[in-house]
Scaffold this active site. Structure first.
Site, PDB file in Angstrom:
ATOM      1  N   ASP A  65      42.942  36.310  22.870  1.00 41.25           N
ATOM      2  CA  ASP A  65      44.332  36.042  23.262  1.00 41.25           C
ATOM      3  C   ASP A  65      45.032  35.018  22.378  1.00 41.25           C
ATOM      4  O   ASP A  65      44.475  33.971  22.041  1.00 41.25           O
ATOM      5  CB  ASP A  65      44.378  35.532  24.705  1.00 41.25           C
ATOM      6  CG  ASP A  65      44.131  36.642  25.703  1.00 41.25           C
ATOM      7  OD1 ASP A  65      43.622  37.709  25.308  1.00 41.25           O
ATOM      8  OD2 ASP A  65      44.445  36.431  26.883  1.00 41.25           O
ATOM      9  N   ASP A 110      42.995  47.287  29.346  1.00 41.40           N
ATOM     10  CA  ASP A 110      42.402  46.029  28.892  1.00 41.40           C
ATOM     11  C   ASP A 110      40.935  45.967  29.307  1.00 41.40           C
ATOM     12  O   ASP A 110      40.621  46.073  30.496  1.00 41.40           O
ATOM     13  CB  ASP A 110      43.230  44.909  29.563  1.00 41.40           C
ATOM     14  CG  ASP A 110      43.029  43.553  28.937  1.00 41.40           C
ATOM     15  OD1 ASP A 110      42.351  43.457  27.908  1.00 41.40           O
ATOM     16  OD2 ASP A 110      43.566  42.585  29.506  1.00 41.40           O
TER      17      ASP A 110
HETATM   18  C1  GAL Z   1      43.682  39.387  28.891  1.00 42.38           C
HETATM   19  C2  GAL Z   1      44.608  40.023  27.894  1.00 42.38           C
HETATM   20  C3  GAL Z   1      45.970  39.413  28.099  1.00 42.38           C
HETATM   21  C4  GAL Z   1      46.427  39.731  29.507  1.00 42.38           C
HETATM   22  C5  GAL Z   1      45.411  39.250  30.529  1.00 42.38           C
HETATM   23  C6  GAL Z   1      45.736  39.727  31.926  1.00 42.38           C
HETATM   24  O1  GAL Z   1      42.439  39.870  28.671  1.00 42.38           O
HETATM   25  O2  GAL Z   1      44.137  39.770  26.602  1.00 42.38           O
HETATM   26  O3  GAL Z   1      46.867  39.924  27.133  1.00 42.38           O
HETATM   27  O4  GAL Z   1      46.623  41.116  29.628  1.00 42.38           O
HETATM   28  O5  GAL Z   1      44.121  39.720  30.209  1.00 42.38           O
HETATM   29  O6  GAL Z   1      44.829  39.268  32.871  1.00 42.38           O
END
Ligand code: GAL
Length: 400
Positions: free
Chosen positions: A222, A165
């Site tokens: 998200d 990520d």
């Molecule tokens: C975001 C991601 C989410 C989750 C989160 C964890 O950036 O899009 O799906 O993984 O971080 O902190």
């Protein structure tokens, strides 16, 4: 990783692969994985950061088995952010001792013992998203500078799926395609088959470069558990159909079915459209408390089969009107899936025709939700669809 990318000699196999690609599709990462969109459960939409624990993950794995969802195709059990406890003196990541006291290898074993696969989360930079957005206090847990160390640890623990990520890693002075490719190569070097899921929220059109790097790439920011988030994500997928295919999928984010303010109609549309879009189907709700109606949606074999069709085509939008959409997905065997999505605020009669769908010949039209064969006088199909609900059909050629 990509056999067709390297070397001067272009093999016959590669030539055929290139010629067979739908227009616009780059060559896909050749790790042999995710030939159909991955299915499973991920902790994030259910428990976010501080409530994730080995118990939550074990409960999810047990519930997948007990509720029959494993037989329906759900396979990967993925721990998202906030599992990390720190890095040891040897540079190795370890799990949070309170919430994951048995360690990740034991948790992966638990999941594997139930006939499922295990996934984990990391980031290319120095900070995870929870470090930034949720004040997660543990530092030094990003994979920057530890790519091979982390990939080796994941492989040793029995990890089968990595979600990697971005989390604003440009702050570390790194470039995203290079950083994602570095972990791709680190995973390949472990020799363990590991599905590679990358996430940079669609910021730099990852569908253009993702196929060469990963098995799936997020296309948006998200998702949230409400209709406005789900419908705006659907809206943004219409242009992306040419970029999906076996081994490399657009990822409009994990499912919120069963969460927040989504109604049964909205849950149905969420599932139907993710299936039409050949999206990964990663559940994100408490599977130990799944009500019968929600279970029926996510366990519907015909809808899952639309998602998992081996041709690997993503649906195209055929029509967009105020209040409704018509989508068509090509399936194997000359079949098509058709979705009539009511985006409006009231029930409406939604219709399409074989002509509008661009299909010729005779078809049997089956309602994918109920299995009932539908009338289709004059090539017209449709029905009354409640607000935010989706009628979903499979067209099967007959008499040929
Ligand atoms: C975001 C991601 C989410 C989750 C989160 C964890 O950036 O899009 O799906 O993984 O971080 O902190």
């Amino acid at each position: 990783m990509n056999r067709c990318r390297t070397g001067l000699a272009v093999s016959l196999v590669c030539l055929i692969t290139v010629l067979a690609l739908p227009a616009g599709r780059a060559m896909a990462l050749d790790n042999g994985l995710a030939r159909t969109p991955p299915m499973g459960w991920n902790s994030w939409n259910q428990v976010k950061c501080y409530d994730v624990s080995e118990q939550v993950v074990k409960d999810a794995a047990d519930a997948i088995v007990d509720s029959g969802l494993r037989e329906a195709g759900y396979e990967y059990v993925v721990v998202d952010d906030c599992w990390q406890g720190g890095r040891g003196a040897d540079g190795r990541l370890f799990s949070d001792p309170e919430r994951f006291p048995s360690g990740i290898a034991a948790l992966a074993d638990y999941v594997h013992a139930r006939g499922l696969k295990f996934g984990i989360y990391s980031v290319p930079g120095s900070l995870t998203c929870a470090n930034t957005w949720d004040n997660y206090p543990v530092r030094g847990i990003g994979s920057l500078g530890y790519e091979q160390v982390d990939a080796d640890a994941f492989a040793a623990w029995g990890v089968d799926y990595l979600k990697y990520d971005w989390c604003q890693a440009e702050r570390d002075g790194i470039e995203r395609q290079a950083a994602f490719a570095e972990m791709r190569d680190a995973l390949a070097a472990t020799g363990r088959p590991i599905v590679y899921s990358i996430s940079e929220y669609g910021e730099t059109q990852p569908w253009q470069w993702g196929p060469d790097i990963a098995n799936l790439w997020r296309t948006t920011s998200d998702i949230a558990p409400n209709w406005s988030a789900v419908s705006s994500i659907i809206e943004r997928q219409a242009e992306l159909a040419p970029h999906a295919g076996p081994g490399g999928w657009n990822d409009p984010d994990m499912l919120q079915i069963g969460n927040g303010s989504l109604t049964p109609a909205e849950n149905r549309s969420h599932f139907a459209m993710w299936a039409m879009l050949a999206s990964p189907l990663m559940l994100g709700t408490d599977l130990t408390a799944l009500d019968a109606e929600t279970r029926e949606i996510v366990a519907n074999r015909s809808v899952i089969a639309i998602d998992q069709d081996p041709l690997g085509r993503q649906a195209e939008r055929i029509r967009r009107e105020a209040g409704y959409d018509v989508w068509r997905k090509e399936l194997t065997g000359g079949r098509y899936a058709v979705a009539l999505l009511n985006t409006g605020g009231a029930s409406a009669d939604l219709r399409t025709t074989f002509t509008e769908l661009g299909v010729t010949g005779r078809y049997r039209v089956t309602d994918a939700w109920t299995g009932q064969v539908q009338g289709q006088a004059g090539g017209r199909i449709g029905t009354s669809v409640a607000s935010h609900d989706t009628a979903l059909y499979v067209l099967t050629p007959v008499g040929r």
